[in-house]
Design a protein around this motif. Sequence first.
Motif, mmCIF file in Angstrom:
data_model
loop_
_atom_site.group_PDB
_atom_site.id
_atom_site.type_symbol
_atom_site.label_atom_id
_atom_site.label_comp_id
_atom_site.label_asym_id
_atom_site.label_seq_id
_atom_site.Cartn_x
_atom_site.Cartn_y
_atom_site.Cartn_z
ATOM 1 N N UNK A 237 0.820 -1.209 0.000
ATOM 2 C CA UNK A 237 0.000 0.000 0.000
ATOM 3 C C UNK A 237 0.860 1.268 0.000
ATOM 4 N N UNK A 238 1.920 1.286 0.786
ATOM 5 C CA UNK A 238 2.743 2.491 0.912
ATOM 6 C C UNK A 238 3.639 2.723 -0.304
ATOM 7 N N UNK A 239 3.871 1.686 -1.108
ATOM 8 C CA UNK A 239 4.789 1.800 -2.242
ATOM 9 C C UNK A 239 4.074 1.934 -3.587
ATOM 10 N N UNK A 240 2.746 1.816 -3.592
ATOM 11 C CA UNK A 240 2.043 1.866 -4.870
ATOM 12 C C UNK A 240 1.986 3.290 -5.408
ATOM 13 N N UNK A 241 1.643 3.408 -6.687
ATOM 14 C CA UNK A 241 1.571 4.688 -7.391
ATOM 15 C C UNK A 241 0.461 5.555 -6.809
ATOM 16 N N UNK A 242 0.704 6.888 -6.755
ATOM 17 C CA UNK A 242 -0.269 7.814 -6.181
ATOM 18 C C UNK A 242 -1.614 7.719 -6.901
ATOM 19 N N UNK A 243 -2.671 7.412 -6.160
ATOM 20 C CA UNK A 243 -4.013 7.326 -6.724
ATOM 21 C C UNK A 243 -4.421 5.954 -7.204
ATOM 22 N N UNK A 244 -3.480 5.002 -7.250
ATOM 23 C CA UNK A 244 -3.791 3.656 -7.748
ATOM 24 C C UNK A 244 -4.368 2.777 -6.640
ATOM 25 N N UNK A 245 -5.219 1.833 -7.050
ATOM 26 C CA UNK A 245 -5.687 0.810 -6.104
ATOM 27 C C UNK A 245 -4.660 -0.311 -5.990
ATOM 28 N N UNK A 246 -4.041 -0.671 -7.102
ATOM 29 C CA UNK A 246 -2.991 -1.694 -7.115
ATOM 30 C C UNK A 246 -1.906 -1.285 -8.092
ATOM 31 N N UNK A 247 -0.665 -1.554 -7.724
ATOM 32 C CA UNK A 247 0.474 -1.337 -8.617
ATOM 33 C C UNK A 247 1.260 -2.628 -8.722
ATOM 34 N N UNK A 248 1.523 -3.058 -9.942
ATOM 35 C CA UNK A 248 2.324 -4.250 -10.199
ATOM 36 C C UNK A 248 3.680 -3.810 -10.760
ATOM 37 N N UNK A 249 4.731 -4.462 -10.313
ATOM 38 C CA UNK A 249 6.077 -4.008 -10.652
ATOM 39 C C UNK A 249 6.972 -5.159 -11.079
ATOM 40 N N UNK A 250 8.014 -4.831 -11.845
ATOM 41 C CA UNK A 250 9.118 -5.755 -12.067
ATOM 42 C C UNK A 250 10.358 -5.105 -11.476
ATOM 43 N N UNK A 251 11.126 -5.871 -10.703
ATOM 44 C CA UNK A 251 12.285 -5.349 -9.987
ATOM 45 C C UNK A 251 13.530 -6.120 -10.428
ATOM 46 N N UNK A 252 14.499 -5.390 -10.962
ATOM 47 C CA UNK A 252 15.758 -6.002 -11.395
ATOM 48 C C UNK A 252 16.822 -5.762 -10.331
ATOM 49 N N UNK A 253 17.816 -6.636 -10.292
ATOM 50 C CA UNK A 253 18.900 -6.524 -9.308
ATOM 51 C C UNK A 253 20.178 -6.094 -10.008
ATOM 52 N N UNK A 254 20.754 -4.996 -9.530
ATOM 53 C CA UNK A 254 21.970 -4.470 -10.127
ATOM 54 C C UNK A 254 23.209 -5.190 -9.553
ATOM 55 N N UNK A 255 24.350 -4.977 -10.193
ATOM 56 C CA UNK A 255 25.582 -5.653 -9.787
ATOM 57 C C UNK A 255 25.987 -5.315 -8.356
ATOM 58 N N UNK A 256 25.602 -4.132 -7.862
ATOM 59 C CA UNK A 256 25.974 -3.749 -6.494
ATOM 60 C C UNK A 256 24.982 -4.246 -5.457
ATOM 61 N N UNK A 257 24.000 -5.050 -5.871
ATOM 62 C CA UNK A 257 23.053 -5.626 -4.923
ATOM 63 C C UNK A 257 21.833 -4.778 -4.651
ATOM 64 N N UNK A 258 21.695 -3.648 -5.351
ATOM 65 C CA UNK A 258 20.512 -2.813 -5.165
ATOM 66 C C UNK A 258 19.476 -3.100 -6.247
ATOM 67 N N UNK A 259 18.215 -2.922 -5.862
ATOM 68 C CA UNK A 259 17.114 -3.163 -6.798
ATOM 69 C C UNK A 259 16.846 -1.915 -7.628
ATOM 70 N N UNK A 260 16.295 -2.130 -8.819
ATOM 71 C CA UNK A 260 15.859 -1.031 -9.671
ATOM 72 C C UNK A 260 14.458 -1.352 -10.169
ATOM 73 N N UNK A 263 9.656 -1.279 -14.348
ATOM 74 C CA UNK A 263 8.421 -1.101 -15.106
ATOM 75 C C UNK A 263 7.241 -1.326 -14.170
ATOM 76 N N UNK A 264 6.189 -0.529 -14.291
ATOM 77 C CA UNK A 264 5.039 -0.661 -13.398
ATOM 78 C C UNK A 264 3.737 -0.579 -14.184
ATOM 79 N N UNK A 265 2.731 -1.266 -13.670
ATOM 80 C CA UNK A 265 1.394 -1.251 -14.252
ATOM 81 C C UNK A 265 0.394 -1.037 -13.126
ATOM 82 N N UNK A 266 -0.533 -0.089 -13.320
ATOM 83 C CA UNK A 266 -1.404 0.355 -12.228
ATOM 84 C C UNK A 266 -2.878 0.147 -12.562
ATOM 85 N N UNK A 267 -3.633 -0.344 -11.572
ATOM 86 C CA UNK A 267 -5.084 -0.441 -11.666
ATOM 87 C C UNK A 267 -5.674 0.683 -10.820
#
Length: 512
Positions: A237-260, A263-267
């Motif tokens: 709930x706290x990480x979804x897009x402003x105004x969206x009921x649901x946000x779906x995401x793809x999260x990639x992992x960078x070489x330094x261990x951090x996520x990026x 791409x997101x899709x919002x309902x």
Amino acid sequence: MVPPGDPVPCYSGTRVSRRFVFLYNIVKGERTMAKEKKLVQSITSRDEDFAQWYTDVVREAKLCDYSGVKGCLNYLPNGYAIWENIQADLDARFKETGVENVYLPMLIPENLLQKEKDHIEGFAPEVAWVTHGGTEPLQERFCIRPTSETLFCDVWSKTVQSYRDLPKVWNQWCSVLRWEKTTRPFLRSREFLWQEGHTIHATCEEAEERTKQMWKVYKDFVEEDLAIPVVAGRKTESEKFAGAQDTYTIEALMHDGQALQSGTSHFFGNAFPDAFNIKYADKNNELHSVYETSWGMSTRIMGAIIMVHGDDSGLVLPPRIAPVQTRVIPIAQHKEGVLGKANEVLAALKAAGYRAAIDDSEKSPGWKFSEQEMLGIPTRIEIGPKDIESGQAVIVRRDTREKIVVKLDEIETKLGEILETVQKDLYAKAKAFLEDHISAAVTMDEMKAAVTEKKGFVKAMWCGEEECEDEIKAQTGGVTSRCIPMEEEHLSDVCVCCGKPAKHMVYWGRAY
């Protein structure tokens, strides 16, 4: 360099001996090589300073640079060409699902933006306003689009009347402006390029299906074309897009261990459409609300390509989106027949549909090799006098530097096989890295140890309360929830933070 045996004019106008020319060329060559070494030395090692390495690669590969407007980028030819290929491949995937492209204005009247309260509150700190037209103050402020939900809804409020007008499945390729405080090339800039898809549907179920469909399009594109594996799921709930009921995401992992977040899709449900009074009449002439989605991917994904695949020599581009898939490099090109054969090979490869180029400059082969590696070109083809005599060439892979001897009459087929192998191997390498950097934790001590020692994603159970998200972030120095996967594992019965009954398994991690 001048070949030994050919006398050259001296500055005095006299002739110099062949031996002098030969020795001069050796010295000149050594000096040139010394300068060429700096091409690679200018890149900081990834393991020494990852942030500096990233900056060095962006600069040395001439992908972009900062403009005269603070926080905004000049996309240079090398960088924009990558974006063009991303755009072409992704756009083709969109159109296979029935998406139509449009273009709407970059300016949004303030009254439109105010119609959806949650939406404007989410963007308020980042909105840039236009207050004057020429020398005259405007009666109403216009914001430069941070996103375009309001504009799309304004159009549909005037054009949608009947069920026959639905669904609307639109997308636009454009730039948006968000007044970010801290910027970094591709990863976060004030103006950036992206696509934003917006749709409305007659039913909630149809809109939810479209939301997930586009989320899967992103996942398939990133994994298949960019060779980047991802974890995918729904935002908390706290990480979804402003105004969206649901946000779906793809999260990639960078070489330094951090996520990026890649791409997101919002309902959105019907909050936006109702605010704009978008209604449609069904077959019985009864009025109903419509349901909205939006989805986007930006030039931020180019940062992911750099950080997932790059190495200490520069970029490593997946063949499917590389602007140049192979570069022909003639060896000893001053010798008779070499340039002619190299151009013959180039023409054949282009005719076969490859994105191919040639480096026939006067630079030494070593410099050309370094430049090809810096630019991330997936392969190079070396061809010299001895190769021509043998009816062959040498294909060198950028990712592994493996040298493969290929007959000239088979080069068109063999290059395709090698490029496909490079594509698959890049994905396999990145997938192995991702899997090796996913840990599981059932206690806070285990979570803190995982994010400190191993880095990457941590799987842990969560009670569903935002307070626990905040506490996890505080105790781990910035780790946030990345997504709730569609298929959740059951790691324990209780929340990793508070010990209350768990509701979800979540991927956690530090993120850009």
